[in-house]
Enzyme design. Structure first.
Site, PDB file in Angstrom:
ATOM      1  N   LYS A  33      12.572   9.744   0.797  1.00 26.24           N
ATOM      2  CA  LYS A  33      12.446  10.581  -0.401  1.00 26.24           C
ATOM      3  C   LYS A  33      12.517  12.047   0.055  1.00 26.24           C
ATOM      4  O   LYS A  33      11.745  12.894  -0.392  1.00 26.24           O
ATOM      5  CB  LYS A  33      11.113  10.245  -1.096  1.00 26.24           C
ATOM      6  CG  LYS A  33      11.008  10.732  -2.513  1.00 26.24           C
ATOM      7  CD  LYS A  33      11.872   9.977  -3.496  1.00 26.24           C
ATOM      8  CE  LYS A  33      11.831  10.641  -4.857  1.00 26.24           C
ATOM      9  NZ  LYS A  33      12.815  10.077  -5.798  1.00 26.24           N
ATOM     10  N   ASP A  78      14.817   5.571  -3.928  1.00 24.59           N
ATOM     11  CA  ASP A  78      14.878   4.967  -5.270  1.00 24.59           C
ATOM     12  C   ASP A  78      16.269   4.393  -5.531  1.00 24.59           C
ATOM     13  O   ASP A  78      16.418   3.297  -6.086  1.00 24.59           O
ATOM     14  CB  ASP A  78      14.440   5.939  -6.380  1.00 24.59           C
ATOM     15  CG  ASP A  78      14.840   7.373  -6.138  1.00 24.59           C
ATOM     16  OD1 ASP A  78      14.998   7.759  -4.965  1.00 24.59           O
ATOM     17  OD2 ASP A  78      15.010   8.122  -7.112  1.00 24.59           O
ATOM     18  N   TYR A 125      -0.797   5.576   4.759  1.00 28.89           N
ATOM     19  CA  TYR A 125      -1.698   4.538   5.253  1.00 28.89           C
ATOM     20  C   TYR A 125      -2.648   5.043   6.328  1.00 28.89           C
ATOM     21  O   TYR A 125      -3.455   4.275   6.844  1.00 28.89           O
ATOM     22  CB  TYR A 125      -0.887   3.348   5.783  1.00 28.89           C
ATOM     23  CG  TYR A 125      -0.211   2.617   4.668  1.00 28.89           C
ATOM     24  CD1 TYR A 125       0.848   3.211   3.993  1.00 28.89           C
ATOM     25  CD2 TYR A 125      -0.626   1.369   4.258  1.00 28.89           C
ATOM     26  CE1 TYR A 125       1.473   2.570   2.950  1.00 28.89           C
ATOM     27  CE2 TYR A 125      -0.006   0.721   3.211  1.00 28.89           C
ATOM     28  CZ  TYR A 125       1.045   1.322   2.563  1.00 28.89           C
ATOM     29  OH  TYR A 125       1.662   0.688   1.529  1.00 28.89           O
ATOM     30  N   ASP A 155       6.718  -0.869   2.495  1.00 27.00           N
ATOM     31  CA  ASP A 155       5.803  -1.871   1.952  1.00 27.00           C
ATOM     32  C   ASP A 155       6.392  -2.434   0.655  1.00 27.00           C
ATOM     33  O   ASP A 155       6.480  -3.654   0.452  1.00 27.00           O
ATOM     34  CB  ASP A 155       4.452  -1.175   1.676  1.00 27.00           C
ATOM     35  CG  ASP A 155       3.337  -2.162   1.421  1.00 27.00           C
ATOM     36  OD1 ASP A 155       3.588  -3.378   1.495  1.00 27.00           O
ATOM     37  OD2 ASP A 155       2.206  -1.721   1.146  1.00 27.00           O
TER      38      ASP A 155
END
Ligand code: NAP
Length: 486
Positions: free
Chosen positions: A182, A215, A135, A239
């Protein structure tokens, strides 16, 4: 001081009603908050669509910025970025302007709101980093056909968000914090958050701390949401994950949020301006109302926050719902608001508010802005080149160019996969190459002059568009290998 008082001893709050359904949800919330008897001095200010249309590209006028700077606390309805006016979102402008680095989004199952998860006791908080990561909005077309977006994450940014997540757990009497990253793929960026989490967790021995791959976290949140208490994660992950968790408890009509920084706190629902419902008196004000209960706790008004939560729960237990919960047999936004006000002071038999303590937002020492290694050594460079050549043609050309330089071509990768020297892969290449040069054996360190000479020579034969030094910090490589690179 987290908030300011006016001359009558009332707590000052900037109120931005916002666009679309914003004025309806903001007014409903203001009526309920005032009905508790707390002394708030509301300062109404503008931002969003009308401001863009008046030609202010940021969508946030100076009077609004001045008011928030002064009050330190804002309650905000949703803001639109109308198509054709301004490029930037007024929401993102506000977040960045006041460095509200944490986005705290709690979700808790509410009575009578039917979802596939009803009865499971969902009660968790997503703590999302709010200003860094993808972002930062630093994007380039590196070649006419290949785009790049920089994912920037700082040690300081990771430390303050992780610390805040543990402080949320402490303030709300929660037992566990998961850090969802991740890091298995992005070892340096997402890995920085994981490593920082593991360090900071040692300071909170009474709270169970676990790392989870993002995930798998999404999968686990849907299968067994009740196992989670606090989940801290980076901006992009958060988000997506926080919209998913909103869905667990009945959707956006019930999902509140807080944007917190060292100096300023801005409270707002997760939802947007839902323009198709604007002015129809049908929308659910609960998300902004619950954001206001977070604000009241920030203002040390714990009893008023609890009274509002209880009145909302009693209203839902009575079967009084807005259209999003019960399309047949719903009441208007105004009637729902009136019912909550009438229920102030009542307690549910079954539902208990959490005991909240003041949330500690401790600014990090300025010295932590910069991380200073004991040693650093430049050991090579990645030169990014645009070329229609094949990997072998490009490789041979660059090897010839590097002859006589302290650097040698180690490998070339295409979108992260090593393609030269060929190791038998079947990569479908585009015209964007990362060419890795490393110091020849025996060289101590690379100086800028030698590197720039090499880049200058490359430029005579190929179009280069980006240069990245390869460094060792404290003897460890500060860069990752390509897929297939040894
Ligand atoms: P949205 O405004 O959140 O609305 C999406 C859908 O969610 C609505 O159509 C409605 O669903 C439901 N919904 C949202 N709020 C509700 C409420 N209070 N009560 C009942 N149902 C509610 O998302 P969007 O349509 O994608 O975005 C509209 C505008 O809002 C855009 O300009 C966007 O940029 C802006 N936005 C602002 C913020 C912010 O200010 N923080 C956040 C998100 C979006 P049904 O259609 O199923 O009834």
């Amino acid at each position: 001081m987290r908030y300011k008082l006016d001359s009558n001893g009332r707590k000052r709050v900037t109120l931005i009603a916002g666009d679309g359904i914003g004025p309806e949800v903001a007014n409903a919330t203001r009526r309920i908050v005032d009905a508790t008897g707390v002394k708030i001095a509301w300062e109404e200010r503008e931002a969003g669509a009308e401001v863009f249309k008046r030609g202010l590209p940021s969508g946030v006028p100076p009077e609004t910025i001045a008011s928030i700077k002064e009050t330190r606390v804002a309650l905000k309805g949703p803001l639109e970025t109308p198509i054709g006016f301004g490029e930037k979102s007024a929401n993102v402008t506000l977040r960045k302007l006041f460095e509200t680095y944490a986005n705290v989004r709690p979700v808790r199952e509410l009575p009578g709101v039917k979802t596939p998860f009803a009865g499971r006791g969902v009660d968790l908080v997503v703590v999302r980093e709010n200003v860094e990561d993808l972002y930062a909005g630093i994007e380039h077309m590196q070649t006419p056909g290949v785009a790049q977006c920089l994912k920037l994450m700082s040690k300081k940014g990771c430390e303050r968000i992780v610390r805040l997540a543990f402080e949320v757990a402490v303030a709300e009497g929660r037992k566990k914090v998961h850090c969802a990253t991740k890091a298995n793929i992005m070892k340096l960026t997402e890995g920085l958050m994981k490593r920082t989490f593991e360090e900071v967790a040692k300071e909170y021995p009474r709270i169970e701390a676990s790392h989870i791959i993002i995930d798998n976290c999404a999968h686990q949140v849907v299968r067994t949401p009740e196992q989670f208490d606090v989940i801290v994660t980076s901006n992009m992950n958060g988000d997506i994950l926080s919209d998913l968790t909103s869905g667990l408890i009945g959707g956006l009509g019930f999902a509140p949020g807080a944007n917190l920084g060292d100096d300023v706190a801005i409270f707002e629902a997760v939802h947007g301006s839902a323009p198709k419902y604007a002015g129809k008196n049908v929308i659910n004000p609960s998300a902004v109302l619950l954001s206001a209960t977070m604000m009241l706790r920030h203002l040390d008004e714990f009893a008023a926050a609890q009274a509002i939560e209880s009145a909302l729960v009693v209203t839902l237990e009575e079967g009084v719902f807005t259209r999003d919960v019960s399309p047949a047999g719903s009441v208007s936004t105004t009637a729902f608001t009136d019912r909550i006000i009438a229920n102030l002071g009542k307690r549910s038999e079954r539902w208990r508010s959490r005991d909240h303590k003041a949330l500690r937002i401790a600014p990090l020492a300025a010295a932590r802005d910069y991380v200073r290694p004991k040693s650093r050594r430049t050991v090579g460079a990645d030169v990014f080149v645009e070329s229609p050549a094949s990997p072998d043609e490009l490789g041979r050309s660059l090897e010839a160019i590097a002859e006589g330089s302290p650097l040698r071509l180690k490998m070339i990768s295409n979108r992260g996969t090593k393609v030269y020297p060929n190791n038998g892969g079947m990569t479908d290449c585009v015209d964007h190459w990362r060419c890795r040069f490393v110091l020849r054996d025996g060289a101590a360190s690379l100086d800028d002059a030698a590197l720039l000479r090499l880049v200058g020579t490359i430029a005579t034969a190929h179009r280069w568009m980006h240069l990245e030094k390869l460094e060792e910090l404290d003897g460890e490589p500060a860069f990752t290998r390509a897929q297939g690179e040894d």
